[in-house]
Design a protein around this motif. Structure first.
Motif, mmCIF file in Angstrom:
data_model
loop_
_atom_site.group_PDB
_atom_site.id
_atom_site.type_symbol
_atom_site.label_atom_id
_atom_site.label_comp_id
_atom_site.label_asym_id
_atom_site.label_seq_id
_atom_site.Cartn_x
_atom_site.Cartn_y
_atom_site.Cartn_z
ATOM 1 N N UNK A 1 -9.655 -3.526 -9.624
ATOM 2 C CA UNK A 1 -8.446 -4.341 -9.755
ATOM 3 C C UNK A 1 -7.758 -4.121 -11.096
ATOM 4 N N UNK A 2 -8.522 -3.770 -12.118
ATOM 5 C CA UNK A 2 -7.914 -3.554 -13.438
ATOM 6 C C UNK A 2 -7.069 -2.291 -13.472
ATOM 7 N N UNK A 3 -7.314 -1.358 -12.538
ATOM 8 C CA UNK A 3 -6.526 -0.126 -12.481
ATOM 9 C C UNK A 3 -5.532 -0.126 -11.338
ATOM 10 N N UNK A 4 -5.650 -1.091 -10.425
ATOM 11 C CA UNK A 4 -4.792 -1.117 -9.244
ATOM 12 C C UNK A 4 -3.398 -1.625 -9.591
ATOM 13 N N UNK A 5 -2.356 -0.904 -9.213
ATOM 14 C CA UNK A 5 -0.995 -1.355 -9.519
ATOM 15 C C UNK A 5 -0.612 -2.655 -8.834
ATOM 16 N N UNK A 6 -1.299 -2.992 -7.743
ATOM 17 C CA UNK A 6 -0.975 -4.229 -7.038
ATOM 18 C C UNK A 6 -2.148 -5.211 -7.066
ATOM 19 N N UNK A 7 -3.056 -5.018 -8.024
ATOM 20 C CA UNK A 7 -4.125 -5.994 -8.325
ATOM 21 C C UNK A 7 -5.092 -6.243 -7.168
ATOM 22 N N UNK B 1 6.734 -4.081 -22.781
ATOM 23 C CA UNK B 1 7.947 -3.400 -22.332
ATOM 24 C C UNK B 1 7.609 -2.231 -21.410
ATOM 25 N N UNK B 2 6.574 -1.505 -21.757
ATOM 26 C CA UNK B 2 6.169 -0.398 -20.887
ATOM 27 C C UNK B 2 5.562 -0.905 -19.582
ATOM 28 N N UNK B 3 4.941 -2.076 -19.645
ATOM 29 C CA UNK B 3 4.415 -2.683 -18.420
ATOM 30 C C UNK B 3 5.559 -3.004 -17.465
ATOM 31 N N UNK B 4 6.685 -3.448 -18.015
ATOM 32 C CA UNK B 4 7.865 -3.707 -17.195
ATOM 33 C C UNK B 4 8.276 -2.438 -16.464
ATOM 34 N N UNK B 5 8.356 -1.338 -17.222
ATOM 35 C CA UNK B 5 8.789 -0.060 -16.617
ATOM 36 C C UNK B 5 7.768 0.453 -15.589
ATOM 37 N N UNK B 6 6.503 0.447 -15.952
ATOM 38 C CA UNK B 6 5.487 1.009 -15.062
ATOM 39 C C UNK B 6 5.180 0.094 -13.881
ATOM 40 N N UNK B 7 5.601 -1.167 -13.980
ATOM 41 C CA UNK B 7 5.293 -2.114 -12.912
ATOM 42 C C UNK B 7 6.252 -2.076 -11.743
ATOM 43 N N UNK B 8 7.278 -1.229 -11.841
ATOM 44 C CA UNK B 8 8.322 -1.277 -10.807
ATOM 45 C C UNK B 8 7.871 -0.710 -9.467
ATOM 46 N N UNK B 9 7.282 0.456 -9.481
ATOM 47 C CA UNK B 9 6.801 1.049 -8.233
ATOM 48 C C UNK B 9 5.778 0.138 -7.548
ATOM 49 N N UNK B 10 4.754 -0.322 -8.268
ATOM 50 C CA UNK B 10 3.793 -1.215 -7.604
ATOM 51 C C UNK B 10 4.387 -2.555 -7.213
ATOM 52 N N UNK B 11 5.388 -3.026 -7.959
ATOM 53 C CA UNK B 11 5.982 -4.317 -7.616
ATOM 54 C C UNK B 11 6.618 -4.263 -6.238
ATOM 55 N N UNK B 12 7.277 -3.154 -5.932
ATOM 56 C CA UNK B 12 7.853 -2.994 -4.602
ATOM 57 C C UNK B 12 6.737 -2.887 -3.561
ATOM 58 N N UNK B 13 5.689 -2.153 -3.900
ATOM 59 C CA UNK B 13 4.562 -2.014 -2.977
ATOM 60 C C UNK B 13 3.901 -3.339 -2.668
ATOM 61 N N UNK B 14 3.849 -4.207 -3.666
ATOM 62 C CA UNK B 14 3.153 -5.481 -3.494
ATOM 63 C C UNK B 14 3.892 -6.427 -2.559
ATOM 64 N N UNK B 15 5.209 -6.349 -2.535
ATOM 65 C CA UNK B 15 5.971 -7.308 -1.741
ATOM 66 C C UNK B 15 6.484 -6.710 -0.430
ATOM 67 N N UNK B 16 6.129 -5.456 -0.155
ATOM 68 C CA UNK B 16 6.610 -4.840 1.083
ATOM 69 C C UNK B 16 5.975 -5.527 2.287
ATOM 70 N N UNK B 17 6.620 -5.412 3.403
ATOM 71 C CA UNK B 17 6.079 -5.984 4.634
ATOM 72 C C UNK B 17 4.797 -5.262 5.024
ATOM 73 N N UNK B 18 3.815 -5.997 5.507
ATOM 74 C CA UNK B 18 2.561 -5.382 5.939
ATOM 75 C C UNK B 18 2.834 -4.357 7.036
ATOM 76 N N UNK B 19 2.158 -3.214 6.918
ATOM 77 C CA UNK B 19 2.331 -2.165 7.906
ATOM 78 C C UNK B 19 3.392 -1.148 7.540
#
Length: 961
Positions: A599-605, A368-386
């Motif tokens: 990679x284990x500490x990176x929010x976007x793997x 459940x906490x992974x869901x909450x903490x994963x939000x900021x990196x989730x947006x970062x991971x799918x953002x357009x390059x650049x």
């Protein structure tokens, strides 16, 4: 005189970083601003900091202090001298049985909590970045977080600090004599602080403004509540420094009051039809005693729907839905359940989409906490390059939060931020919103400016909220400090800066900035560079995991340099591009251990090791690749040659003295840096042919196939060991009554790591395909598990599928490849009889254990075999990376230093790990012999008395396959 020459008058050259690669790699922090420093320095004492202040004033060069560089508002970058505190300011001392903790600015917050854990205490601030953020930033930004609210933030939990002003005077609120000395040595500052205190206290209007602002989280400007909360000018100044973002002085040490780390927790994810309905539940939850109430809008929930293990109902929620992640904490579950019952009694009055289901299962809570903490990196991971990820941090009065969020969402639509998300600490009215955009055109910069101006108006003028709740003012909100506080309070802040730092040399442009466009100056460009790292947000969460962090670059800084190389190429700056590329060879490539822990500490793997492997691969000539392939195809005779060389080296040492070859190779390496260094830990392994020759039996009776790795076959022995690793594996198996197979053609077998880590793709592909074909035969088409005795080799073989042919991929999918840790836990210990326990042992969990999720199993094995088991708080990658310790020994020496220093504080009955080369590195660093945990098991076990088991495996002897 050049900056480096000036600095050499006060600091040793080794702690001055002024090469192009140094200043480029430190030009970014976690925010979206960019300034290239003139030099980076690493002082080790207050005396050296005092000298830096003097040099700064003499030559009018700005100075900025930086710890982890995880700040988000641009407060840890400079175009002057950047003072890196991350390496030499890491003291932690727990005092008064955990009630207090003394820290220096370069220690990571999570490390402090690790030292406090046995006292069931923790520091009050709990930022999401606590695993990376250092105490210097936690104090200087007045950090808070998910559970601490206002009352447990840095300001309210700091008991004492020791600090130095830009004039070089140092004081401590812990020293009674310093209260009088402050007035004597800094009389004008003392008087001005008194005058400002009286001005605030004598004005009911100012008093009310300040009291109101700090009822909620607020990190805009200086902590002017100190004028109300404290009487003596020294106490006032000490607390003004908390949250001052390094603009008023240098905090060299702090003593913090700790808070309880409650053992009992219960967590639930609650869904509501809309954001407004969710906000109506905040007050009832807070009143009932909820420790954390985290708000998530529908867009933020959508960003994590794809994550493994996320509750399925999230994807079915209506478009307007929102959620609250709620956690209650207490000393025991009875106490927690009483709090929950209070909320449940009023929950029928709320608009819930689901009946709250609370869990006490730690794994479910973690998800459940992974869901909450994963939000900021989730947006970062799918953002357009650049594009850049912009994380803003604001606070509204809780009772108006629902309306404020609806207004904010309307602004997103007006300014074209269609993928913006909102989440945050609802209990405090503190929300974060994330938007992405590029800053590559004037139109885009203007769009951000218009948007931010309207956000400021919404927060300040309509809702009287805070423009920065916990991330600090930085450059981002400096132009708007007066807007939020009003001219009188802003004038007080300017007066403070003027009397303490009259030349504006200490982190200029942060908090107090007369440029009304400072928020859109020096914006960071994140060009598309290469697929492995384009998702990088430069947050710095990876850096504490990196073994090269204290000698060359970190993963973040490696990526920053790659981006700079591209920019230089586009600009046609051939000279700087060539210089930077040459420096990157050693700093970026040669000293990367490619261990993948980043990679284990990176929010976007992101695994920066993958990038380094590819760059190494591209650097190889056809000739080099063909030589590597030739080695792979003739691996059996090559390992024989290596073993003969080890035997010869051992003979030289025996004849001429124990350390002869180490000294000789060091001398050669001084002249030829590429020459490998001999280690006194190198010892040739006994020939396993004799061991195999005495085996008898059939495949039908075996439980596993044992794959002695090439390292174990060549150097599988260590100083003081009477048994080799192969003999020890055989011994523990026999004691447990487990029969195993050793393939007769094992001497040509290899996992391929030696080729993979160096980027020899042809040799690696050949090796793993050849090995998998053999394993298929050895294991009877996958019927028997395959056990390897070195964890990194296990991990490599487990992850070789992409390099396999389609036919071998099918075979691979039918195989069960396990590590010796699995073998001990799942095969040996259930059958074995423990004869005795060792007293106190220390473990070194290798990188691959962490990546494979086996660290807990490793520790649990040791707990069954020893009375006391220690995993060092500073345990991390040793940097050996197979052969880096021979080729780049300074990498291993640097990587092992923090852990070794901690281990040396105690004497242990045994030192254990699960990879031979890592054991060698740790043995060198600690001065005590590290061994495979198989040796611990061998020391502790008696022969099994389980007759059924022994009958089943025919006595436990190995058999030839």
């Amino acid at each position: 005189m050049k900056i480096d020459k000036l600095l050499e008058t006060i600091l040793p050259k080794a702690r001055i970083k002024s090469r192009l690669i140094d200043v480029v790699s430190y030009a970014s922090d976690a925010g979206f601003y960019y300034l290239r420093p003139e030099a980076v320095v690493q002082p080790v004492s207050e005396e050296e900091v005092r000298a830096l202040f003097a040099l700064s004033h003499q030559h009018k060069i700005p100075v900025t202090f930086r710890a982890a560089g995880t700040s988000l508002s641009g407060q840890s970058i400079t175009d002057g001298i950047l003072v890196d505190l991350s390496q030499f300011w890491n003291k932690v001392v727990v005092e008064e049985e955990g009630a207090l903790v003394r820290v220096q600015p370069g220690v990571i917050g999570a490390i402090v909590n690790a030292f406090l854990r046995k006292y069931k205490q923790k520091i009050g601030p709990d930022p999401a970045s606590i695993n990376s953020a250092m105490m210097g930033g936690i104090l200087s930004n007045n950090a808070s977080g998910m559970c601490c609210g206002v009352s447990k933030n840095s300001y309210h939990t700091t008991r004492y600090i020791r600090f130095m002003l830009p004039n070089g005077n140092a004081f401590s609120t812990e020293a009674a004599a310093d209260y009088d000395r402050f007035g004597t040595e800094c009389p004008e500052l003392y008087r001005q602080l008194q005058a400002l205190r009286d001005q605030v206290r004598n004005s009911p209007t100012l008093h009310e403004i300040i009291r109101h602002k700090y009822k909620t989280k607020n990190t805009v400007g200086y902590s002017v509540n100190a004028f109300i909360d404290y009487e003596h000018p020294l106490d006032i100044l000490a607390h003004l420094l908390i949250g001052a973002e390094g603009t008023l002085g240098f905090i060299s040490e702090a003593v913090l009051r700790t808070v309880p780390d409650y053992p009992a927790k219960s967590t639930a994810l609650m869904y509501f039809p809309d954001i407004y309905a969710a906000c109506q539940a905040i007050v009832p939850l807070t009143v009932s005693g909820a420790e954390a109430v985290e708000l998530m809008d529908r867009a933020s929930l959508r960003s994590v729907e794809h994550m493994a293990g996320v509750p399925a109902e999230i994807s079915t929620l209506p478009e307007t839905a929102a959620a609250l992640l709620v956690e209650y904490q207490g000393n025991n579950q009875e106490e927690v359940q009483e709090k929950i019952a209070v909320f449940i009694s009023v929950s029928p009055e709320l608009s819930l989409l689901n009946q709250p289901v609370f869990t006490v299962d730690p794994s479910e809570q973690a998800l459940l906490w992974k869901v909450r903490k994963g939000m900021f990196p989730a947006v970062g991971a799918v953002r357009a390059s650049g594009t850049t990820v912009i994380l803003e941090d604001i606070a509204f009065p809780v009772e108006k939060l629902g309306d404020a969020i609806l207004d904010l969402q309307a602004l997103f639509k007006v300014h074209g931020y269609d993928k913006a998300i909102i989440f945050g600490h609802a209990k405090d009215g503190n929300i974060h919103f994330v938007v992405t955009q590029a800053f590559d055109t004037p139109a885009e910069i203007e769009r951000y400016d218009r948007f931010l101006q309207e956000v400021v108006a919404l927060v300040v003028k309509k809702y009287n909220g805070a423009l920065k709740a916990e991330h600090g003012t930085g450059r981002n909100m400096a132009p708007f400090v007066e807007t939020e506080w009003g001219s009188e309070v802003y004038q007080i802040m300017k007066t403070l800066k003027q009397i303490i730092d009259p030349d504006n040399l200490l982190n200029p442009g942060v908090i107090i900035n007369h440029d009304k466009n400072a928020h859109i100056q020096n914006l960071k460009d994140l060009p598309k560079v290469e697929p492995e790292v384009d998702k990088c947000m430069e947050c710095g969460f990876c850096e504490h995991k990196c073994p090269s962090r204290n000698i060359t670059l970190t993963p973040r800084r490696r990526i920053v340099v790659r981006r700079e190389l591209l920019k230089l190429k586009r600009q046609g700056d051939k000279k700087q591009h060539k210089e930077l590329l040459q420096q990157y060879q050693y700093d970026g490539l040669d000293t990367c251990a490619v261990d993948g822990l980043c990679a284990t500490a990176c929010p976007v793997d992101i695994n920066t090791g993958d990038l380094v492997k590819r760059l190494r691969r591209e650097n190889h000539s056809d000739f080099a690749n063909n030589v590597a392939l030739l080695v792979a195809k003739n691996f059996k005779p090559i390992t024989w040659v290596v073993k003969v060389g080890l035997q010869a080296g051992a003979g030289v040492n025996k004849l001429l003295g124990a350390h002869t070859l180490a000294k000789l190779t060091k001398g050669v390496k001084d002249v030829l840096p590429a020459f490998p260094l001999w280690s006194d830990q190198l010892a040739p392994a006994p020939d396993i042919a004799a061991h195999i020759a005495k085996a008898a039996g059939s495949k039908a009776h075996a439980a596993v196939v044992y794959f002695p790795t090439c390292i174990s076959r060549t150097m599988g022995n260590s100083e003081g060991n009477k048994k080799s690793i192969v003999e020890t594996f055989s011994s523990v198996s026999e004691k447990a009554g487990i029969r195993f197979l050793i393939p007769q053609n094992i001497n040509g077998g290899c996992c391929g790591q030696i080729f993979s880590s160096k980027g020899y793709s042809k040799a690696y592909t050949f090796t793993v395909n050849d090995t998998i074909e053999k394993v298929w035969q050895w294991t009877d088409a996958g019927r028997l598990p395959l056990v390897l005795d070195i964890t990194s080799c296990t991990h490599t073989l487990q992850n070789c599928r992409p390099a396999l042919s389609p036919e071998n991929q099918q075979k691979f999918d039918a195989l069960r490849i396990i590590d010796s840790i699995d073998y001990i836990a799942d095969f040996l210990l259930p059958q074995a009889k423990a004869l005795k326990k060792k007293g106190r042992v220390v473990l070194h969990p290798v990188c691959s254990l962490q990546k494979m999720g086996l660290e807990a199993k490793f520790v649990n094995i040791a707990k069954q075999l020893a009375q006391e088991v220690t995993v060092p708080v500073q345990a991390g990658c040793c940097g050996m990376a197979g052969d880096r310790g021979f080729l780049v020994p300074e990498l291993t020496q640097s990587a092992t230093f923090p852990e070794a220093q901690e281990v040396k504080q105690q004497i242990y009955d045994g030192y254990y790990s699960s990879a031979r080369t890592c054991e060698m590195a740790m043995s060198e660093a600690v001065g005590n012999n590290y061994q495979s945990i198989l040796y611990l098991l061998d020391d502790c076990l008696a022969h099994s008395s389980n007759d059924v088991s022994r009958s089943r495996v025919e006595g436990g002897a190995p058999v030839v396959l």
